[in-house]
Design an enzyme around this catalytic site. Structure first.
Site, PDB file in Angstrom:
ATOM      1  N   SER A 139      30.825  94.494 140.777  1.00  0.00           N
ATOM      2  CA  SER A 139      31.841  96.401 141.469  1.00  0.00           C
ATOM      3  C   SER A 139      30.595  96.940 142.699  1.00  0.00           C
ATOM      4  O   SER A 139      29.724  96.503 141.972  1.00  0.00           O
ATOM      5  CB  SER A 139      32.170  97.337 140.009  1.00  0.00           C
ATOM      6  OG  SER A 139      32.044  98.098 140.950  1.00  0.00           O
ATOM      7  N   TYR A 152      29.685 100.742 131.455  1.00  0.00           N
ATOM      8  CA  TYR A 152      30.613  99.754 132.131  1.00  0.00           C
ATOM      9  C   TYR A 152      29.802  99.649 133.457  1.00  0.00           C
ATOM     10  O   TYR A 152      29.057  98.402 133.794  1.00  0.00           O
ATOM     11  CB  TYR A 152      31.654 100.619 132.628  1.00  0.00           C
ATOM     12  CG  TYR A 152      32.400  99.977 134.343  1.00  0.00           C
ATOM     13  CD1 TYR A 152      33.332  98.789 133.842  1.00  0.00           C
ATOM     14  CD2 TYR A 152      31.905 100.139 134.980  1.00  0.00           C
ATOM     15  CE1 TYR A 152      33.432  97.638 135.104  1.00  0.00           C
ATOM     16  CE2 TYR A 152      33.086  99.306 135.948  1.00  0.00           C
ATOM     17  CZ  TYR A 152      33.190  97.877 135.944  1.00  0.00           C
ATOM     18  OH  TYR A 152      34.051  98.036 136.906  1.00  0.00           O
ATOM     19  N   LYS A 168      27.798  96.058 135.093  1.00  0.00           N
ATOM     20  CA  LYS A 168      27.867  94.942 136.301  1.00  0.00           C
ATOM     21  C   LYS A 168      26.270  95.137 136.778  1.00  0.00           C
ATOM     22  O   LYS A 168      26.020  94.158 137.519  1.00  0.00           O
ATOM     23  CB  LYS A 168      28.271  95.641 137.648  1.00  0.00           C
ATOM     24  CG  LYS A 168      29.883  96.432 137.226  1.00  0.00           C
ATOM     25  CD  LYS A 168      30.606  94.654 136.442  1.00  0.00           C
ATOM     26  CE  LYS A 168      31.878  94.552 135.445  1.00  0.00           C
ATOM     27  NZ  LYS A 168      32.964  93.233 135.291  1.00  0.00           N
TER      28      LYS A 168
HETATM   29  C1  UD1 Z   1      36.443 103.643 138.824  1.00  0.00           C
HETATM   30  C2  UD1 Z   1      34.718 103.241 138.450  1.00  0.00           C
HETATM   31  C3  UD1 Z   1      34.312 102.175 138.894  1.00  0.00           C
HETATM   32  C4  UD1 Z   1      35.173 100.940 138.073  1.00  0.00           C
HETATM   33  C5  UD1 Z   1      37.241 101.377 138.677  1.00  0.00           C
HETATM   34  C6  UD1 Z   1      37.459  99.395 137.983  1.00  0.00           C
HETATM   35  C7  UD1 Z   1      34.449 105.683 138.238  1.00  0.00           C
HETATM   36  C8  UD1 Z   1      33.613 106.731 138.844  1.00  0.00           C
HETATM   37  N1  UD1 Z   1      34.326 104.202 138.308  1.00  0.00           N
HETATM   38  O1  UD1 Z   1      36.542 103.221 140.578  1.00  0.00           O
HETATM   39  O2  UD1 Z   1      33.192 102.035 138.654  1.00  0.00           O
HETATM   40  O3  UD1 Z   1      34.618  99.650 138.958  1.00  0.00           O
HETATM   41  O4  UD1 Z   1      36.877 102.360 138.548  1.00  0.00           O
HETATM   42  O5  UD1 Z   1      38.518  99.800 137.992  1.00  0.00           O
HETATM   43  O6  UD1 Z   1      35.063 105.602 137.786  1.00  0.00           O
HETATM   44  N2  UD1 Z   1      41.529 110.040 141.339  1.00  0.00           N
HETATM   45  C9  UD1 Z   1      43.000 111.056 140.840  1.00  0.00           C
HETATM   46  N3  UD1 Z   1      43.366 111.289 140.629  1.00  0.00           N
HETATM   47  C10 UD1 Z   1      43.578 110.238 139.264  1.00  0.00           C
HETATM   48  C11 UD1 Z   1      42.380 109.496 139.130  1.00  0.00           C
HETATM   49  C12 UD1 Z   1      42.033 108.700 140.173  1.00  0.00           C
HETATM   50  O7  UD1 Z   1      41.968 111.675 141.882  1.00  0.00           O
HETATM   51  O8  UD1 Z   1      44.037 110.711 137.627  1.00  0.00           O
HETATM   52  C13 UD1 Z   1      40.930 109.236 142.249  1.00  0.00           C
HETATM   53  C14 UD1 Z   1      38.926 109.386 141.701  1.00  0.00           C
HETATM   54  O9  UD1 Z   1      38.632 110.688 142.159  1.00  0.00           O
HETATM   55  C15 UD1 Z   1      38.745 109.106 143.422  1.00  0.00           C
HETATM   56  C16 UD1 Z   1      40.091 108.012 143.533  1.00  0.00           C
HETATM   57  O10 UD1 Z   1      40.938 107.994 142.930  1.00  0.00           O
HETATM   58  O11 UD1 Z   1      38.050 109.615 143.781  1.00  0.00           O
HETATM   59  C17 UD1 Z   1      40.218 106.669 143.221  1.00  0.00           C
HETATM   60  O12 UD1 Z   1      39.316 106.614 141.866  1.00  0.00           O
HETATM   61  P1  UD1 Z   1      40.523 105.239 140.567  1.00  0.00           P
HETATM   62  O13 UD1 Z   1      40.520 104.564 140.887  1.00  0.00           O
HETATM   63  O14 UD1 Z   1      39.428 105.570 139.185  1.00  0.00           O
HETATM   64  O15 UD1 Z   1      38.246 104.506 140.977  1.00  0.00           O
HETATM   65  P2  UD1 Z   1      36.780 104.346 141.164  1.00  0.00           P
HETATM   66  O16 UD1 Z   1      36.837 105.789 140.816  1.00  0.00           O
HETATM   67  O17 UD1 Z   1      36.557 104.451 143.127  1.00  0.00           O
END
Ligand code: UD1
Length: 338
Positions: A125, A150, A154
């Site tokens: 990841s 987690y 990785k």
């Molecule tokens: C997350 C994990 C990453 C992992 C991946 C697995 C973290 C910091 N990183 O990636 O290590 O490999 O999931 O699937 O947790 N967001 C919102 N509202 C929501 C959900 C997300 O605003 O309800 C935003 C988050 O703040 C982020 C973006 O959307 O900026 C993507 O979030 P997400 O899909 O959870 O992925 P990552 O955080 O990048």
């Protein structure tokens, strides 16, 4: 040629099984169905016309893993997806994550080390980079201290594989560092099936769009980015799946230069949370109900891939745009809810 896909009923695993079968490989899936369902096999059959072998097996049961490799001594490659991936849960239950993600990796590598030749692909990841100092992120960017157990699994997983490859002549491996996978197969026969409340952005958006969730919480709009929301590199799961096939072929053809290699898999383009919401509104024609809330702990500001290495060496490039990936995610959400 027989390929083992662990976690082959999961989101990325199932799409990879489809691409492997389309390329003529014989696939054996191991999955414990803890975060997936046997029904996914029907979707794979609907797309490819072929049912992969399937064994419901918990990789934590070492004896069963040993027995599996004895029975399937003709496996020529392993793509290892099976792992737990909820960041928050890993903070609450670190040992569960170390057992699920590290213990099982060790058991598999142990069996592969007994073979004269073995080829192994690992699901890693972009989380290993943390907040990178330079964007886009190349494979040479330093690995930062993990924010969660987690993330640590990785990083440790990659190190365990690298160490094992150093001393195991017949073992070759590639770690693929995924950016943010999303979307579904264009046939809408398979897609993402998060259990419970989705932690990731795209399934939360599509579930809100369909009315399963009241509203999306956008985690922070005061980041130092153009619109204040975090930036990620969203990649269509079918593009991601195809990269596994070319990485595997590189190992099978002995085209690799080193017996352990690492590649970023992303599109190279960063999109903010608000841009992802806009994409949803555009492809669905629906307004999304959302509100801005506080930042989520552990989120990096911005992460998108430099994909030069995968482009040049694997000859692979992501083809789908964010809108295309979003359209497939939305088609899938509509199909499973209706
Ligand atoms: C997350 C994990 C990453 C992992 C991946 C697995 C973290 C910091 N990183 O990636 O290590 O490999 O999931 O699937 O947790 N967001 C919102 N509202 C929501 C959900 C997300 O605003 O309800 C935003 C988050 O703040 C982020 C973006 O959307 O900026 C993507 O979030 P997400 O899909 O959870 O992925 P990552 O955080 O990048």
């Amino acid at each position: 040629m027989k390929i083992l896909v662990t976690g082959g009923l999961g989101f990325i695993g199932s799409h990879t099984v489809v691409e492997l079968q389309n390329e003529g490989y014989e696939v054996v899936i191991i999955d414990d169905c803890s975060n997936s369902s046997e029904d996914v096999l029907d979707g794979i059959v609907a797309i490819t016309g072929k049912k992969p072998l399937f064994e419901k097996l918990d990789l934590k049961e070492k004896d069963k893993v040993v027995d599996f490799f004895k029975r399937h001594h003709d496996i020529e490659g392993v793509i290892h997806f099976a792992a737990s991936k909820a960041v928050g849960e890993s903070v609450e239950k670190p040992l569960l994550y170390y057992e699920n993600n590290i213990g099982t990796l060790v058991y598999i590598l142990n069996e592969l080390s007994k073979k004269a030749q073995a080829n192994f692909i690992f699901s890693s990841s972009c989380t290993v980079y943390g907040q990178a100092d330079e964007l886009p992120i190349t494979e040479n960017a330093p690995v930062k201290t993990a924010e969660s157990p987690y993330g640590n699994t990785k990083q440790m997983g990659e190190e365990i594989i690298a160490d094992t490859c150093k001393v195991t002549t017949g073992l070759q491996a590639i770690s693929l560092r995924y950016f943010n996978p999303m979307g579904a197969h264009p046939s809408v026969e398979i897609g993402e099936l998060p259990k419970g409340v989705p932690q990731n952005l795209v399934p939360f958006i599509t579930q809100t769009g369909i009315g399963l969730r009241k509203e999306l919480s956008v985690f922070g709009d005061d980041y130092p980015t153009p619109d204040g929301t975090c930036i990620r590199d969203y990649i269509h799961v079918v593009d991601l799946a195809k990269a596994h096939v070319v990485a595997l072929q590189r190992l099978l053809n002995r085209a690799n230069e080193s017996n352990y290699e690492v590649y970023n898999l992303g599109t190279g383009k960063g999109s903010s949370v608000l841009e992802v919401i806009n994409s949803f509104e555009k492809v669905s024609g629906n307004k999304l109900n959302y509100k801005i809330v506080d930042r989520r702990q552990g989120d990096v500001i911005s992460a998108y891939a430099d994909t030069t290495k995968a482009n040049n060496i694997l000859g692979w490039k992501a083809k789908s745009t964010l809108d295309e990936a979003m359209k497939s995610a939305w088609d899938w959400e509509q199909k499973i809810r209706n």
